[in-house]
Motif scaffolding. Structure first.
Motif, mmCIF file in Angstrom:
data_model
loop_
_atom_site.group_PDB
_atom_site.id
_atom_site.type_symbol
_atom_site.label_atom_id
_atom_site.label_comp_id
_atom_site.label_asym_id
_atom_site.label_seq_id
_atom_site.Cartn_x
_atom_site.Cartn_y
_atom_site.Cartn_z
ATOM 1 N N GLU A 58 0.827 -1.219 0.000
ATOM 2 C CA GLU A 58 0.000 0.000 0.000
ATOM 3 C C GLU A 58 0.854 1.260 0.000
ATOM 4 O OE1 GLU A 58 -3.219 0.146 -0.609
ATOM 5 O OE2 GLU A 58 -3.164 -2.022 -0.765
ATOM 6 N N ALA A 61 1.686 1.925 -3.572
ATOM 7 C CA ALA A 61 0.514 2.474 -4.272
ATOM 8 C C ALA A 61 0.270 3.925 -3.871
ATOM 9 C CB ALA A 61 -0.722 1.619 -3.971
ATOM 10 N N ALA A 62 0.435 4.232 -2.581
ATOM 11 C CA ALA A 62 0.223 5.606 -2.114
ATOM 12 C C ALA A 62 1.274 6.550 -2.695
ATOM 13 C CB ALA A 62 0.254 5.643 -0.585
ATOM 14 N N LYS A 64 2.907 6.242 -5.530
ATOM 15 C CA LYS A 64 2.568 6.430 -6.943
ATOM 16 C C LYS A 64 1.405 7.401 -7.097
ATOM 17 C CE LYS A 64 1.442 3.654 -11.042
ATOM 18 N NZ LYS A 64 0.350 4.411 -11.595
ATOM 19 N N HIS A 65 0.371 7.231 -6.295
ATOM 20 C CA HIS A 65 -0.820 8.077 -6.377
ATOM 21 C C HIS A 65 -0.470 9.549 -6.155
ATOM 22 C CE1 HIS A 65 -4.934 9.472 -5.764
ATOM 23 N NE2 HIS A 65 -4.535 9.998 -4.617
ATOM 24 N N TYR A 66 0.217 9.835 -5.056
ATOM 25 C CA TYR A 66 0.505 11.233 -4.727
ATOM 26 C C TYR A 66 1.551 11.846 -5.649
ATOM 27 C CZ TYR A 66 -2.530 10.900 -0.729
ATOM 28 O OH TYR A 66 -3.629 10.746 0.058
ATOM 29 N N GLU A 68 1.865 11.096 -8.815
ATOM 30 C CA GLU A 68 1.119 11.380 -10.042
ATOM 31 C C GLU A 68 0.292 12.657 -9.919
ATOM 32 O OE1 GLU A 68 -1.108 7.809 -10.718
ATOM 33 O OE2 GLU A 68 0.499 6.892 -11.897
ATOM 34 N N LEU A 69 -0.101 13.018 -8.689
ATOM 35 C CA LEU A 69 -0.847 14.260 -8.458
ATOM 36 C C LEU A 69 0.074 15.475 -8.354
ATOM 37 C CD1 LEU A 69 -3.510 13.055 -5.865
ATOM 38 C CD2 LEU A 69 -3.865 13.568 -8.294
ATOM 39 N N GLN A 71 2.438 15.905 -6.003
ATOM 40 C CA GLN A 71 2.718 16.214 -4.605
ATOM 41 C C GLN A 71 4.098 15.703 -4.203
ATOM 42 O OE1 GLN A 71 0.495 17.773 -2.391
ATOM 43 N NE2 GLN A 71 -0.625 18.188 -4.260
#
Length: 163
Positions: A58, A61-62, A64-66, A68-69, A71
């Motif tokens: 996780e 995944a977190a 990568k997510h942030y 990509e935003l 941040q």
């Protein structure tokens, strides 16, 4: 353990360091996996390997997510991850667009000092914070690693970057 290196000559004739020799890091063919890290954490803490694997999965995944935003991601005790890139120059401001961007990468800055307590209150008189110098990745890599020249038969360079 030690960090192995090989001696490499700079063959770039445009470089001011042309002909000089430099140390280049070499690594094992198989990098440390998430499972290896989970096994290590399981031995150091009072949680199961499956719990470690779930959290590390996780975490990836977190991140990568942030990222990509757009941040920055700060993980206490580890450091800050952010996206960086290179850009082709343009003659005018209007000539700059996303098409000028290349060489995208993730930049990691290891944590060296952490402030605990109320960051908005930085007065030592009231004791609201303390500076902690944690055992960080940077310190481990710089001060605790022994460097050793690799023998020819054990050299397995990283072809993607070599460093």
């Amino acid at each position: 353990m030690s960090q192995k290196f090989i001696k490499v000559q700079n063959k770039n004739m445009r470089s001011t360091a042309f002909g000089k020799y430099f140390a280049r890091a070499v690594y094992d063919k198989n990098p440390i996996s998430t499972k290896d890290i989970a096994n290590f954490i399981q031995m150091q803490a009072s949680i199961k390997k499956s719990d470690c694997l779930a959290v590390l999965d996780e975490l990836g995944a977190a991140l990568k997510h942030y990222l990509e935003l757009g941040q920055k991601v700060k993980i206490d005790g580890i450091g800050i991850f952010k996206v960086g890139f290179s850009s082709i120059g343009a003659e005018t401001e209007a000539g700059v667009s996303a098409n000028n961007i290349y060489g995208k990468r993730v930049i990691f800055t290891p944590e060296t000092v952490r402030i605990e307590g109320q960051p908005e209150s930085r007065s030592q008189e009231d004791g609201s914070y303390k500076i902690v110098r944690p055992f960080t990745v940077e310190k481990v890599m710089v001060s605790d690693v022994v460097f050793e020249e690799a023998r020819q038969q054990e050299v397995t360079t990283n072809e993607e970057g070599g460093e």
